[in-house]
Design an enzyme around this catalytic site. Structure first.
Site, PDB file in Angstrom:
ATOM      1  N   LYS A 193       1.646   7.939   0.499  1.00  0.00           N
ATOM      2  CA  LYS A 193       2.055   7.981   1.902  1.00  0.00           C
ATOM      3  C   LYS A 193       3.407   8.669   2.026  1.00  0.00           C
ATOM      4  CE  LYS A 193      -0.234   3.750   3.504  1.00  0.00           C
ATOM      5  NZ  LYS A 193      -1.172   4.368   4.457  1.00  0.00           N
TER       6      LYS A 193
ATOM      7  N   ARG B 203     -10.870  -0.522   2.338  1.00  0.00           N
ATOM      8  CA  ARG B 203     -12.336  -0.612   2.463  1.00  0.00           C
ATOM      9  C   ARG B 203     -12.982  -0.817   1.099  1.00  0.00           C
ATOM     10  NH1 ARG B 203     -12.590   5.117   5.355  1.00  0.00           N
ATOM     11  NH2 ARG B 203     -10.647   4.231   6.158  1.00  0.00           N
TER      12      ARG B 203
ATOM     13  N   ASP C 267       0.840  -1.193   0.000  1.00  0.00           N
ATOM     14  CA  ASP C 267       0.000   0.000   0.000  1.00  0.00           C
ATOM     15  C   ASP C 267       0.883   1.253   0.000  1.00  0.00           C
ATOM     16  OD1 ASP C 267      -1.917   1.950   0.292  1.00  0.00           O
ATOM     17  OD2 ASP C 267      -2.424   1.442   2.371  1.00  0.00           O
TER      18      ASP C 267
HETATM   19  N1  BES Z   1      -3.125   0.279   5.264  1.00  0.00           N
HETATM   20  C1  BES Z   1      -3.504   1.526   5.804  1.00  0.00           C
HETATM   21  C2  BES Z   1      -3.731   1.508   7.305  1.00  0.00           C
HETATM   22  C3  BES Z   1      -2.549   1.169   8.179  1.00  0.00           C
HETATM   23  C4  BES Z   1      -1.840   2.164   8.821  1.00  0.00           C
HETATM   24  C5  BES Z   1      -2.179  -0.133   8.388  1.00  0.00           C
HETATM   25  C6  BES Z   1      -0.779   1.845   9.652  1.00  0.00           C
HETATM   26  C7  BES Z   1      -1.110  -0.454   9.212  1.00  0.00           C
HETATM   27  C8  BES Z   1      -0.418   0.553   9.854  1.00  0.00           C
HETATM   28  C9  BES Z   1      -4.796   1.996   5.138  1.00  0.00           C
HETATM   29  O1  BES Z   1      -4.971   1.591   3.842  1.00  0.00           O
HETATM   30  C10 BES Z   1      -4.772   3.484   5.145  1.00  0.00           C
HETATM   31  O2  BES Z   1      -3.901   4.029   4.538  1.00  0.00           O
HETATM   32  N2  BES Z   1      -5.727   4.101   5.813  1.00  0.00           N
HETATM   33  C11 BES Z   1      -5.811   5.522   5.873  1.00  0.00           C
HETATM   34  C12 BES Z   1      -7.264   5.891   5.754  1.00  0.00           C
HETATM   35  C13 BES Z   1      -7.515   7.372   5.584  1.00  0.00           C
HETATM   36  C14 BES Z   1      -6.979   7.870   4.262  1.00  0.00           C
HETATM   37  C15 BES Z   1      -9.004   7.633   5.696  1.00  0.00           C
HETATM   38  C16 BES Z   1      -5.240   5.970   7.196  1.00  0.00           C
HETATM   39  O3  BES Z   1      -5.401   5.285   8.203  1.00  0.00           O
HETATM   40  O4  BES Z   1      -4.589   7.028   7.206  1.00  0.00           O
HETATM   41 ZN    ZN Z   2      -4.041  -0.122   3.267  1.00  0.00          ZN
HETATM   42 MN    MN Z   3      -4.022   2.901   2.491  1.00  0.00          MN
END
Ligand code: BES
Ligand code: ZN
Ligand code: MN
Length: 480
Positions: A258, A332, A251
């Site tokens: 990120k 999601r 991801d």
């Molecule tokens: N895979 C990430 C969440 C995550 C964060 C997993 C840290 C393991 C460790 C997920 O896909 C993500 O990036 N979520 C975002 C959602 C937001 C954009 C609404 C997040 O948590 O920042």
């Molecule tokens: Zn993710």
């Molecule tokens: Mn993500």
């Protein structure tokens, strides 16, 4: 290898002797080494305090005394932590076979102890060049002194599945692709009875219109997969329980890239899928008389000229249109399609999804507790009980309609991020999923914090993947 015997022999390369403070005070020591320990205790060298380790040498054998503290304060988590420390101690480096004497003979203690010798001593070393002069014996045999060996045999099988999940998570994202995971599942089910397998490749995913999942994979050079395994261990009329895993093999965040510091461990983003496939491995070892569906959506959220874009509106399997507010809220989207697909085509009575879904869950609960949410309190209660039982800890977070309102879109049926930034991220993630499960009893386990630990000695795990969820889900399946 792990084996069991009823009585201590002190005939192995080494022995670990667990002692509580009370046992030390009352001089209840194994008779073979009674005199030796008494001398030490009289000299004030060993008191049996929490995690205290003291090596003694008798003849050619090394005996490690391990303090467990006061009996009433001893938790099974602490026992796993202390035993792990003893097993990894420099004193036992050269020992090939280790006898383990526990502080009492019961099933709970014995199972926690064998987990220390399996889950506890696991280390990911695939890419570390061994040092030439290192004489450490890597594969050790443990002999536990217990009359509860039978219960332990199951615990070891489950622990091996936990470590299988960890191997899948720890390896590089370019090794553990969706196609690689499909191969792993094929290998697991080969020759097994009561199994049927459905594989959706790119062409089938397109034909069946899993548009959200495909959008997430759009910037990737890798092939997407949805794999569904049906296990019929009970009569055909018995309702099915479905497990659905998030399998983001990497991801990057997509175009909402990120930042450095947030991306380095994102090969962990398929930990939900790893937990589902490892639970399948445990189920094939235990053969419970249950009906089960195992499924995962496996894709990569890469950054590329073809990547899906913030502002896109995409229609998925359910027919609902989704405004992409953020390409990093991709898990999601994948889950929405797989949940809708599994519910429509397999009609499970209940569905549990497991996913590294939100960074907010790490903020809320840290690395020690997963978040549990859902639309069915009985299902959540049963999962919380299994969490307690197995030490795969979990905590329930609330769901209210107020949060649903935050996902409103002006140009689509729903939006993949909340309009209220920085608030209740884990709950909003679950709220999104809820829109795709309909009336089916559903629970969501957010393992963003628990799947992977960046540290040297967190609880009884080393650095990296924990295999969280395998013990929890297996326990839930067996007991419900
Ligand atoms: N895979 C990430 C969440 C995550 C964060 C997993 C840290 C393991 C460790 C997920 O896909 C993500 O990036 N979520 C975002 C959602 C937001 C954009 C609404 C997040 O948590 O920042
Ligand atoms: Zn993710
Ligand atoms: Mn993500």
């Amino acid at each position: 290898m792990i084996s069991y015997r009823d009585n201590a022999g002190f005939d192995k390369d080494a022995a670990v002797v667990c002692l509580t403070v009370e046992q030390v005070k009352a001089s209840t020591f194994p008779k073979q080494i009674l005199g030796d320990i008494k001398k030490l205790v009289l000299a004030g060298q060993f008191e049996g305090n929490k995690g205290e380790v003291f090596p003694i040498i008798i003849g050619k054998k090394i005996i490690l005394l391990l303090g467990l503290g006061k009996e009433k304060d001893l938790t099974m988590t602490a026992l796993r932590v202390y035993l792990r420390r003893a097993f990894l101690s420099g004193n036992l480096k050269k020992a090939k076979t280790i006898e383990v004497l526990l502080s009492k003979d019961n099933a709970e203690v014995a199972c926690a102890a064998v987990e220390a010798a399996t889950i506890g001593v696991y280390a990911w070393k695939k890419y570390i060049t061994p040092k030439k002069d290192d004489k450490t014996v890597q594969k050790k045999d443990y002999v536990f002194v217990t009359t509860f060996g039978k219960a332990c045999v199951l615990a070891v099988k489950i622990a091996e599945s936990v470590n299988f999940a960890r191997d899948l998570v720890n390896d590089n994202a370019d090794v553990v692709t969706a196609e690689y995971l499909e191969k792993q599942v094929r290998t697991l089910v080969r020759g097994e009875k009561n199994i049927s397998l459905e594989i959706l490749d790119r062409a089938k995913l397109k034909a069946k219109k899993l548009g959200l999942l495909l959008a997430v994979n759009q910037g990737s050079s890798k092939e997407p997969r949805v794999v569904v395994v049906k296990y019929t261990g009970a009569g055909k009329s018995v309702p099915y329980t479905a497990l659905v895993g998030k399998g983001l093999t990497y991801d990057t965040g997509g175009l909402n890239l990120k930042p450095s510091g947030s991306m380095e461990t994102m090969r962990e983003d398929m930990s939900g899928a790893a937990a589902v496939w490892a639970t399948l491995k445990a189920v094939l070892a235990l053969k419970p008389k249950k009906n089960l569906i195992f499924a995962a959506g496996m894709v990569e959220n890469a950054i590329d000229a073809n990547s899906y874009k913030p502002g896109d509106v995409i229609v998925g399997y359910s027919g609902k249109s989704v405004e992409i507010g953020n390409t990093d809220a991709e898990g999601r989207l994948v889950l929405a399609d797989v949940l809708a697909y599994v519910i429509k085509n397999y009609k499970p009575a209940r569905v549990i999804d497991i996913a590294t879904l939100t960074g907010a869950c790490v903020v809320a609960l840290g690395h020690d507790y997963a978040g549990i949410l859902g639309n069915n309190d009985d299902l959540i209660k049963a999962l919380l009980k299994s969490a307690q039982q197995t030490d795969d800890r979990a905590w329930q977070l609330p769901m209210y309609s107020e949060y649903k309102d935050a996902l409103k879109s002006k140009i689509a049926d729903i939006k993949n991020i909340s309009n209220v930034r920085g608030s209740a991220g884990t709950i909003c993630g679950a709220e999104f999923l809820k829109a795709f499960v309909g009336d089916t009893a559903w629970a969501h386990i957010d393992i963003a914090g628990t799947a992977f630990v960046d540290g040297d000695s967190h609880w009884y795990y080393g650095h990296g993947a924990t295999g969280y969820g395998v013990r929890l889900l297996t326990d839930y399946i067996v007991n419900n």
